[in-house]
Design an enzyme around this catalytic site. Structure first.
Site, PDB file in Angstrom:
ATOM      1  N   GLY A  83      41.279  42.452  35.495  1.00  0.00           N
ATOM      2  CA  GLY A  83      40.935  43.741  34.907  1.00  0.00           C
ATOM      3  C   GLY A  83      39.497  43.685  34.456  1.00  0.00           C
ATOM      4  CD  GLU A  84      35.041  44.808  32.539  1.00  0.00           C
ATOM      5  OE1 GLU A  84      34.947  44.451  31.354  1.00  0.00           O
ATOM      6  OE2 GLU A  84      34.289  44.372  33.447  1.00  0.00           O
ATOM      7  CB  SER A  85      36.802  39.898  30.430  1.00  0.00           C
ATOM      8  OG  SER A  85      35.456  40.062  30.831  1.00  0.00           O
ATOM      9  CB  CYS A  94      40.071  37.660  37.899  1.00  0.00           C
ATOM     10  SG  CYS A  94      38.472  38.296  38.435  1.00  0.00           S
ATOM     11  NE  ARG A  98      32.428  40.747  32.148  1.00  0.00           N
ATOM     12  CZ  ARG A  98      31.533  41.699  32.049  1.00  0.00           C
ATOM     13  NH1 ARG A  98      30.319  41.455  31.616  1.00  0.00           N
ATOM     14  NH2 ARG A  98      31.856  42.920  32.397  1.00  0.00           N
ATOM     15  CB  ILE A 103      38.332  41.427  42.911  1.00  0.00           C
ATOM     16  CG1 ILE A 103      39.300  41.293  44.096  1.00  0.00           C
ATOM     17  CG2 ILE A 103      37.873  42.878  42.735  1.00  0.00           C
ATOM     18  CD1 ILE A 103      40.678  41.912  43.860  1.00  0.00           C
ATOM     19  NE  ARG A 104      31.994  44.189  39.172  1.00  0.00           N
ATOM     20  CZ  ARG A 104      30.680  43.973  39.325  1.00  0.00           C
ATOM     21  NH1 ARG A 104      30.166  43.831  40.531  1.00  0.00           N
ATOM     22  NH2 ARG A 104      29.896  43.897  38.280  1.00  0.00           N
ATOM     23  CG  HIS A 135      42.760  38.749  41.660  1.00  0.00           C
ATOM     24  ND1 HIS A 135      43.196  39.272  40.466  1.00  0.00           N
ATOM     25  CD2 HIS A 135      41.422  38.909  41.661  1.00  0.00           C
ATOM     26  CE1 HIS A 135      42.178  39.740  39.780  1.00  0.00           C
ATOM     27  NE2 HIS A 135      41.080  39.529  40.484  1.00  0.00           N
ATOM     28  CD  GLU A 173      46.765  38.722  40.704  1.00  0.00           C
ATOM     29  OE1 GLU A 173      46.634  37.496  40.856  1.00  0.00           O
ATOM     30  OE2 GLU A 173      45.859  39.458  40.255  1.00  0.00           O
TER      31      GLU A 173
HETATM   32  N1  GLN Z   1      34.524  41.375  36.452  1.00  0.00           N
HETATM   33  C1  GLN Z   1      35.708  41.475  35.632  1.00  0.00           C
HETATM   34  C2  GLN Z   1      35.418  41.066  34.192  1.00  0.00           C
HETATM   35  O1  GLN Z   1      34.333  40.766  33.849  1.00  0.00           O
HETATM   36  C3  GLN Z   1      36.836  40.644  36.187  1.00  0.00           C
HETATM   37  C4  GLN Z   1      37.288  41.188  37.500  1.00  0.00           C
HETATM   38  C5  GLN Z   1      38.720  40.940  37.822  1.00  0.00           C
HETATM   39  O2  GLN Z   1      39.533  40.632  36.942  1.00  0.00           O
HETATM   40  N2  GLN Z   1      39.071  41.117  39.083  1.00  0.00           N
HETATM   41  O3  GLN Z   1      36.287  41.048  33.395  1.00  0.00           O
END
Ligand code: GLN
Length: 189
Positions: free
Chosen positions: A35-37, A67, A96, A125-126, A168, A170
């Site tokens: 997600g987005e930390s 992630c 990050r 993914i990012r 990931h 999952e």
């Molecule tokens: N770039 C996201 C973050 O900084 C992490 C991306 C992800 O969980 N796929 O949290």
């Protein structure tokens, strides 16, 4: 979260979302998803879960972070917002969006310690990478040698009963990492 729950259920675990301290007290292990930390950090504060989660992890609650979940479990995070907090469960420094300087998202096959059989298909993914690990941290996987600039980067680690991957599993249907985590939780119960 949905994909993690599906994978955990497929290897025989019961799952429930954790939204409150009471939810947290009821689980034998926890997965912190992608997600987005920085948002997770903020929401953990809003829901009064940051300290209870940090303390449960410090007291030995088994955890797996993928992630953004890996970022949350770190003791130090680079390239994040100044107000973002992390849980400090694994003695490591994580950067990050580290691969983003080359390419946002990519997939590769990698060897992972403790995962027998074919290489693991790793979907990034990012994603973050791990720049430093402390003494008690086991490196489980690195980006393979043929992966260009990021070759050799640490992307999966374990410290005690805490597991973290930059990628990931999952989303691939490969259940081996979730099975390994559930075995860790069962051994710890
Ligand atoms: N770039 C996201 C973050 O900084 C992490 C991306 C992800 O969980 N796929 O949290």
């Amino acid at each position: 979260m949905r994909e993690h729950r599906r994978a955990l259920e497929a290897v025989g675990a019961d799952t429930a979302p954790v939204r409150t301290g009471a939810d947290l007290a009821a689980v034998d292990g926890i997965v912190i998803p992608g997600g987005e930390s920085t948002t997770m950090s903020r929401l953990l504060g809003v829901f009064d879960l940051f300290e209870p989660l940090r303390d449960a992890l410090a007291a030995g609650l088994p955890a797996y972070g993928s992630c953004a979940g890996m970022i949350m479990l770190a003791s130090e995070v680079l390239d994040t917002r100044p107000d973002a907090r992390c849980l400090g469960t694994i003695d490591m420094t994580v950067r990050r969006n580290a691969f983003g300087r080359q390419v946002d998202s990519f997939e590769t096959d990698l060897e992972m310690a403790g995962i027998d059989g074919a290489p693991v298909r790793a979907v990034f993914i990012r994603a973050p990478w791990v720049e430093r690990v402390g003494e008690g941290v086991e490196v489980l996987a690195r980006v393979p040698d043929d992966a260009g600039e990021s070759a050799g980067t640490v992307v999966a680690v374990q410290q005690g009963v805490t597991l973290a991957t930059s990628f990931h599993p999952e989303v691939t249907g490969d259940l081996r990492i979730h099975r390994r985590f559930v075995e860790m939780v069962r051994r710890d119960m």
